[in-house]
Design a protein around this motif. Structure first.
Motif, PDB file in Angstrom:
ATOM      1  N   GLY A 475      16.824   2.284  -1.320  1.00 16.30           N
ATOM      2  CA  GLY A 475      16.010   1.774  -0.312  1.00 16.30           C
ATOM      3  C   GLY A 475      14.545   2.617  -0.638  1.00 16.30           C
ATOM      4  N   LEU A 476      13.721   2.545   0.550  1.00 18.54           N
ATOM      5  CA  LEU A 476      12.473   2.745   0.470  1.00 18.54           C
ATOM      6  C   LEU A 476      12.127   3.652   1.804  1.00 18.54           C
ATOM      7  N   LEU A 477      11.163   4.606   1.570  1.00 21.11           N
ATOM      8  CA  LEU A 477      10.345   5.518   2.351  1.00 21.11           C
ATOM      9  C   LEU A 477       8.912   5.701   2.095  1.00 21.11           C
ATOM     10  N   ASN A 478       7.957   5.436   2.866  1.00 22.34           N
ATOM     11  CA  ASN A 478       6.639   5.748   2.422  1.00 22.34           C
ATOM     12  C   ASN A 478       6.089   6.522   3.667  1.00 22.34           C
ATOM     13  N   LYS A 479       4.887   7.138   3.176  1.00 25.51           N
ATOM     14  CA  LYS A 479       4.129   7.970   4.109  1.00 25.51           C
ATOM     15  C   LYS A 479       2.716   8.040   4.173  1.00 25.51           C
ATOM     16  N   VAL A 480       2.123   8.541   5.319  1.00 24.34           N
ATOM     17  CA  VAL A 480       0.709   8.550   5.096  1.00 24.34           C
ATOM     18  C   VAL A 480       0.289   9.969   5.597  1.00 24.34           C
ATOM     19  N   ALA A 481      -0.234  10.459   4.529  1.00 25.81           N
ATOM     20  CA  ALA A 481      -0.664  11.904   4.568  1.00 25.81           C
ATOM     21  C   ALA A 481      -2.186  11.908   5.057  1.00 25.81           C
ATOM     22  N   MET A 482      -2.400  12.888   5.814  1.00 29.17           N
ATOM     23  CA  MET A 482      -3.700  12.989   6.393  1.00 29.17           C
ATOM     24  C   MET A 482      -4.100  14.526   6.512  1.00 29.17           C
ATOM     25  N   ALA A 533       8.433  -0.121   5.914  1.00 31.75           N
ATOM     26  CA  ALA A 533       8.366   0.438   4.479  1.00 31.75           C
ATOM     27  C   ALA A 533       7.869  -0.572   3.739  1.00 31.75           C
ATOM     28  N   HIS A 534       8.747  -1.627   3.509  1.00 31.42           N
ATOM     29  CA  HIS A 534       8.626  -2.573   2.660  1.00 31.42           C
ATOM     30  C   HIS A 534       7.176  -3.253   2.743  1.00 31.42           C
ATOM     31  N   ASN A 535       7.025  -3.755   4.135  1.00 32.57           N
ATOM     32  CA  ASN A 535       5.637  -4.228   4.336  1.00 32.57           C
ATOM     33  C   ASN A 535       4.353  -3.528   4.181  1.00 32.57           C
ATOM     34  N   PHE A 536       4.648  -2.339   4.133  1.00 34.68           N
ATOM     35  CA  PHE A 536       3.712  -1.220   3.963  1.00 34.68           C
ATOM     36  C   PHE A 536       3.025  -1.144   2.508  1.00 34.68           C
ATOM     37  N   GLU A 537       4.188  -1.704   1.612  1.00 32.75           N
ATOM     38  CA  GLU A 537       3.561  -1.353   0.179  1.00 32.75           C
ATOM     39  C   GLU A 537       2.256  -2.384  -0.067  1.00 32.75           C
ATOM     40  N   SER A 538       2.265  -3.453   0.649  1.00 30.16           N
ATOM     41  CA  SER A 538       0.870  -4.264   0.496  1.00 30.16           C
ATOM     42  C   SER A 538      -0.009  -4.168   1.565  1.00 30.16           C
ATOM     43  N   MET A 539       0.113  -3.096   2.564  1.00 29.27           N
ATOM     44  CA  MET A 539      -0.819  -2.873   3.303  1.00 29.27           C
ATOM     45  C   MET A 539      -2.068  -2.236   2.655  1.00 29.27           C
ATOM     46  N   PRO A 540      -3.488  -2.783   2.926  1.00 30.47           N
ATOM     47  CA  PRO A 540      -4.478  -1.863   2.335  1.00 30.47           C
ATOM     48  C   PRO A 540      -4.458  -0.512   2.780  1.00 30.47           C
ATOM     49  N   PRO A 541      -4.725   0.597   2.127  1.00 29.17           N
ATOM     50  CA  PRO A 541      -4.626   1.945   2.831  1.00 29.17           C
ATOM     51  C   PRO A 541      -5.614   2.379   3.784  1.00 29.17           C
ATOM     52  N   THR A 542      -6.979   1.589   3.853  1.00 27.36           N
ATOM     53  CA  THR A 542      -7.787   1.765   5.005  1.00 27.36           C
ATOM     54  C   THR A 542      -7.079   1.201   6.368  1.00 27.36           C
ATOM     55  N   ASP A 543      -6.383   0.112   6.178  1.00 30.93           N
ATOM     56  CA  ASP A 543      -5.738  -0.431   7.368  1.00 30.93           C
ATOM     57  C   ASP A 543      -4.707   0.509   7.935  1.00 30.93           C
ATOM     58  N   PRO A 564     -10.140  13.842  15.331  1.00 32.27           N
ATOM     59  CA  PRO A 564     -11.223  13.322  14.553  1.00 32.27           C
ATOM     60  C   PRO A 564     -10.687  12.251  13.521  1.00 32.27           C
ATOM     61  N   ASP A 565     -11.750  12.030  12.653  1.00 31.98           N
ATOM     62  CA  ASP A 565     -11.257  11.225  11.402  1.00 31.98           C
ATOM     63  C   ASP A 565     -10.796  12.250  10.368  1.00 31.98           C
ATOM     64  N   PRO A 566      -9.815  11.702   9.551  1.00 29.80           N
ATOM     65  CA  PRO A 566      -9.398  12.632   8.388  1.00 29.80           C
ATOM     66  C   PRO A 566     -10.124  12.943   7.447  1.00 29.80           C
ATOM     67  N   LEU A 567     -10.237  14.137   6.918  1.00 30.40           N
ATOM     68  CA  LEU A 567     -11.150  14.346   5.580  1.00 30.40           C
ATOM     69  C   LEU A 567     -10.531  13.620   4.236  1.00 30.40           C
ATOM     70  N   GLN A 568      -9.298  13.376   4.436  1.00 28.50           N
ATOM     71  CA  GLN A 568      -8.664  12.868   3.245  1.00 28.50           C
ATOM     72  C   GLN A 568      -7.575  12.408   3.562  1.00 28.50           C
ATOM     73  N   SER A 569      -7.084  11.084   3.176  1.00 27.55           N
ATOM     74  CA  SER A 569      -5.903  10.483   3.343  1.00 27.55           C
ATOM     75  C   SER A 569      -5.217   9.839   2.180  1.00 27.55           C
ATOM     76  N   VAL A 570      -3.880   9.967   2.025  1.00 23.84           N
ATOM     77  CA  VAL A 570      -3.079   9.426   1.010  1.00 23.84           C
ATOM     78  C   VAL A 570      -1.970   8.673   1.686  1.00 23.84           C
ATOM     79  N   CYS A 571      -1.573   7.459   0.894  1.00 25.28           N
ATOM     80  CA  CYS A 571      -0.562   6.599   1.189  1.00 25.28           C
ATOM     81  C   CYS A 571       0.047   6.304   0.013  1.00 25.28           C
ATOM     82  N   THR A 572       1.626   6.623   0.065  1.00 27.84           N
ATOM     83  CA  THR A 572       2.541   6.456  -0.953  1.00 27.84           C
ATOM     84  C   THR A 572       2.904   4.914  -1.125  1.00 27.84           C
ATOM     85  N   ARG A 573       3.299   4.631  -2.250  1.00 37.27           N
ATOM     86  CA  ARG A 573       3.861   3.348  -2.747  1.00 37.27           C
ATOM     87  C   ARG A 573       4.989   3.358  -3.370  1.00 37.27           C
ATOM     88  N   TRP A 574       5.994   4.090  -3.119  1.00 32.13           N
ATOM     89  CA  TRP A 574       7.160   4.414  -4.013  1.00 32.13           C
ATOM     90  C   TRP A 574       7.872   3.246  -4.381  1.00 32.13           C
TER      91      TRP A 574
END
Length: 792
Positions: A475-482, A533-543, A564-574
């Motif tokens: 299966g699949l698990l994704n994350k947004v780190a901010m 998590a599957h739909n997230f794979e095709s979602m633009p990181p900014t969205d 506040p807005d994040p200083l940096q963010s990372v989206c996974t695509r496992w």
């Protein structure tokens, strides 16, 4: 007084779990439960629940943990499980035998019996007897002593003064087993690292993948003296354990984009590695407030009510599968839960539905799979082996463990393996245009890569393994780190949840991890599970980041807290990462825990081995599970190498093939595994495999052992021909190869040795020959049996 009609009972609350009319009655004595029940573990009546961290949830009235069930139902002190007349033969090493048994339990050993692996390793000659009791006491004591100081190298000589001379073979057996199988003296402590030989003296092993399984195997094999080369497709090691440094405006933080939670600290080998490094771990606190779609907190009473109802539904599903028997293998957990939920109809509120969906999302997170694909029968088959203790974060990230394990390991990066060839002469691992040759290969790639067919195996893997790869789920698990400028969510909690009003998006940012206290900076992680998590794979990181900020501002701004807005963010695509193609495994509909065992099986007569979280039925989908399989396969590779080394010595010295090998056979048959009449048998391979090889010796001429109860029937013509051929005036030994099952069948033949010979030659079509006629195939079997006995 006339009888009155009693008033109707008050209508139950929608989440009070009514007795459904179609629901079959629960029979506590039924044996129809398809959930596997290991022989040496006491399984709880119902599975434990999943925590809000997504791994084990605490019910309102929690059942005893599997380990506590073992301690209360099994005997934690093996010395008290024998009869009084044998009590004097029990050795006394430590007055704290029960405490040491608990330590052994935490390491995966049963309280008062042997593991299947120990039995197959022949650690004792008499399973179930007094020898086993003393072995377990010695084993538990060695393990406990090392756990007291895991930075040391525990010496066998330390225990000799505590052990009576007649038990010294048991000390050797227990110590060698614990060391060779990675239960003691493993890791990265200086005292352990200095034991790695400067130059390898043993076979060449090619390891594919530098994740936790590959690194664990590499270090262990290097300690055993093997030459090791690790091929890694990425530019980094760790695989699905990836700690990334984030920074911005002089703020820094380390975030775990892959495996992040140490699930259980009791006996967890990764916690031992952390202790050797002097690293602390942060317990994930139970406090986990939930927030509605409008940002308002969920009423605590309603939260507890729906949580309790959800856990009761899981209990209902457990009873249902017990009554369904094998049919439950073809039914999904999601279908069962949805059936129960439909009974409530429209009598529940929207908030209750949203809360219920949150728990479903949490369950999908725990299993990295859609509930519609999880097996009702076996989705929680690993629960009996759940490691006790807290769930924890490692400050600074799990990458600290990875880096320590990778130190001085020969890793070649950016080598994408596409072909593995294996055969009697060794292996070839091909990455691009480069060919790496070795004696053995260990494949540790994720199940998603195996499912995708990214690596070609020559010859093709056995159909049994291909079917297991297909059946298991991945299966699949994704994350947004901010990384934020500051911690606006507070430092008094480690998790909080968010409810979605859209069932199809229930897993979208449903849970937040606060890393502010462990990452070195104001870091927040949002999890995406299930279908989301599957739909997230095709979602633009900014969205994705915009949606997360919308949720956070809806929660905190009504409280007067600016987000506040994040200083940096990372989206996974496992899911689209070509080196993983998913996150972790689960038992899908149609699969079972047996499929994990099938994936763990070696192929090519000990040339190609497999490790990784999808090769352990006890600890799948965990970091420690992956690590443990690396240690396991290092032991298996070493065992096969010893057998081949024995065979090589025989092949290099032809004179040994006649005289010395005859002496070797005579030595092995001094203690046969099976003996009846004039027949004796020694077994090779696994005790659980009916097709494993066996060597049969038949005594012709002279006096043979008389078996009580045998008749006087004979086939004189056959027997006389054999006696004439081998000269009946002398005692002669003749041999043949057969399988374990054939040997057991031969033992059951009635009528004496003559009838057995008739069965052997006419029914089984076996030819009895002298030692010289056995040939190389028998030499290999004999050498492997000798090696196995030497090891133990």
């Amino acid at each position: 007084m006339s009888e009155q009609t009693p008033p109707p009972p008050p209508p139950p609350h929608p989440f009070s779990i009514p007795n459904l009319p179609f629901f079959p009655p629960f029979n506590s004595n039924s044996d129809q439960n398809p959930t596997p029940s290991p022989s040496f573990y006491v399984q709880p009546q119902f599975p434990t629940k999943r925590k809000r961290t997504g791994f084990r949830r605490k019910a309102a009235n929690p059942s005893p943990s599997p380990h506590s069930a073992e301690i209360s139902n099994a005997n934690p002190n093996p010395a008290t499980s024998v009869s009084a007349d044998l009590a004097d033969e029990i050795i006394v090493i430590n007055k704290e035998a029960t405490a040491e048994a608990v330590t052994a339990l935490s390491a995966g050993f049963p309280a008062d019996s042997l593991t299947d692996e120990e039995i197959e390793a022949n650690v004792v000659s008499d399973v179930g007897g007094i020898e086993q009791v003393n072995y377990i006491l010695i084993r538990n004591h060695i393990l406990s002593r090392w756990r007291e100081n895991v930075t040391s190298w525990v010496q066998k000589e330390t225990f000799k003064s505590l052990i009576p001379p007649h038990c010294e073979p048991l000390l050797n057996s227990a110590y060698n087993y614990l060391v060779s199988h990675g239960y003691v003296n493993f890791g990265v402590a200086p005292a352990i690292k200095e034991k790695i030989p400067a130059e390898p003296t043993k076979a060449n092993v090619i390891i594919v993948g530098a994740g936790l399984a590959g690194l664990a195997a590499a270090r262990q094999l290097m300690a055993f003296g093997f030459k090791v080369t690790v091929l890694e497709g990425r530019k980094r090691c760790g695989g699905r354990v990836y700690t990334k440094r984030m920074e911005g405006s002089l703020k820094y933080a380390s975030t775990d984009l892959g495996g992040s939670v140490l699930t259980g600290t009791h006996g967890n080998p990764l916690c031992i590695i952390a202790k050797q490094l002097g690293l602390s771990h942060h317990k994930i606190r139970d406090k986990c407030p939930l927030y509605r779609p409008d940002g308002q907190p969920v009423d605590p009473d309603l939260d507890r009510k729906v949580e309790g109802a959800f856990n009761k539904l899981l209990d209902k599903a457990s009873v249902l599968r017990k009554n369904m028997g094998e049919v439950a293998m073809d039914v999904s957990l999601g279908a069962a839960l949805e059936t129960f939920r439909q009974e409530y109809g429209d009598s529940v509120t929207d908030e209750e539905i949203n809360l219920f969906n949150w728990h479903l999302a949490n369950l999908e997170y725990a299993n990295a799979g859609l509930l519609s694909k999880l097996s009702l029968a076996y989705w929680d088959q690993d629960d009996p082996y759940d490691m006790g203790g807290d769930h924890c974060f490692l400050p600074g990230g799990n990458g600290r463990l990875v880096q320590a394990l990778a130190e001085n390991v020969p890793i070649v990066y950016e080598k994408t393996v596409h072909t593995i060839r294996y055969g009697v002469d060794g292996v070839q691992v091909i990455a691009g245009s480069q060919v790496y040759e070795g004696d053995v290969a260990l494949c540790t790639v994720p199940l998603g890569v195996l499912k995708n067919g990214s690596i070609k195996f020559v010859p093709e893997l056995p159909q049994r393994k291909l079917d297991g790869i297909k059946r298991l789920g991945f299966g699949l698990l994704n994350k947004v780190a901010m990384l934020f400028p500051y911690v606006f969510w507070g430092n008094d909690l480690d998790t909080f949840g968010y409810l979605s009003a859209d069932q199809s998006r229930r897993g979208e940012f449903f849970l937040f991890y606060s890393y502010g206290t462990v990452a070195g900076g104001p870091l927040l992680i949002a999890l995406v599970a299930g279908e989301a998590a599957h739909n997230f794979e095709s979602m633009p990181p900014t969205d994705a980041v915009a949606l997360v900020l919308q949720i956070l501002r809806g929660i905190y701004e009504p409280q007067g807290i600016e987000v506040p807005d994040p200083l940096q963010s990372v989206c996974t695509r496992w899911g689209t990462d070509s080196f993983s193609l998913g996150s972790y495994s689960h038992v899908a509909v149609g699969a079972s825990g047996d499929d994990y065992d099938i994936l763990a099986e070696s192929v090519g007569d000990g040339r190609l081995f497999f490790a990784g979280e999808a090769t352990t039925r006890r600890y799948p989908a965990t970091m420690h599970g992956a690590f443990i399989t690396g240690l396991r396969e290092a032991a298996n590779i070493a065992s096969y190498a010893t057998s081949r080394s024995m065979q090589s010595k025989i092949d290099r010295n032809p004179s040994m093939s006649t005289e010395s090998c005859a002496a070797l056979l005579a030595d092995l048959f001094r203690e046969p595994d099976l003996e009846f009449g004039g027949f004796s048998v020694i077994f090779g391979g696994k005790a659980t495999d009916p097709k494993s090889p066996a060597v049969l010796k038949v005594l012709l001429g002279g006096a043979r052992k008389k078996v009580i109860g045998e008749g006087e029937h004979s086939n004189k013509s056959l027997f006389q021909q054999l006696q004439s051929h081998y000269n009946q005036q002398q005692q002669l030994h003749v041999y043949t190869l057969l399988t374990r099952q054939q040997a057991m069948e031969l033992r059951e033949v009635r009528g004496g040795d003559e009838m057995r010979l008739n069965y052997l030659c006419n029914k089984l079509g076996v030819k009895l020959i002298g030692r010289k006629g056995l040939g190389p195939s028998a030499d290999s079997v004999i050498a492997s049996i000798k090696a196995e006995r030497s090891n133990h």
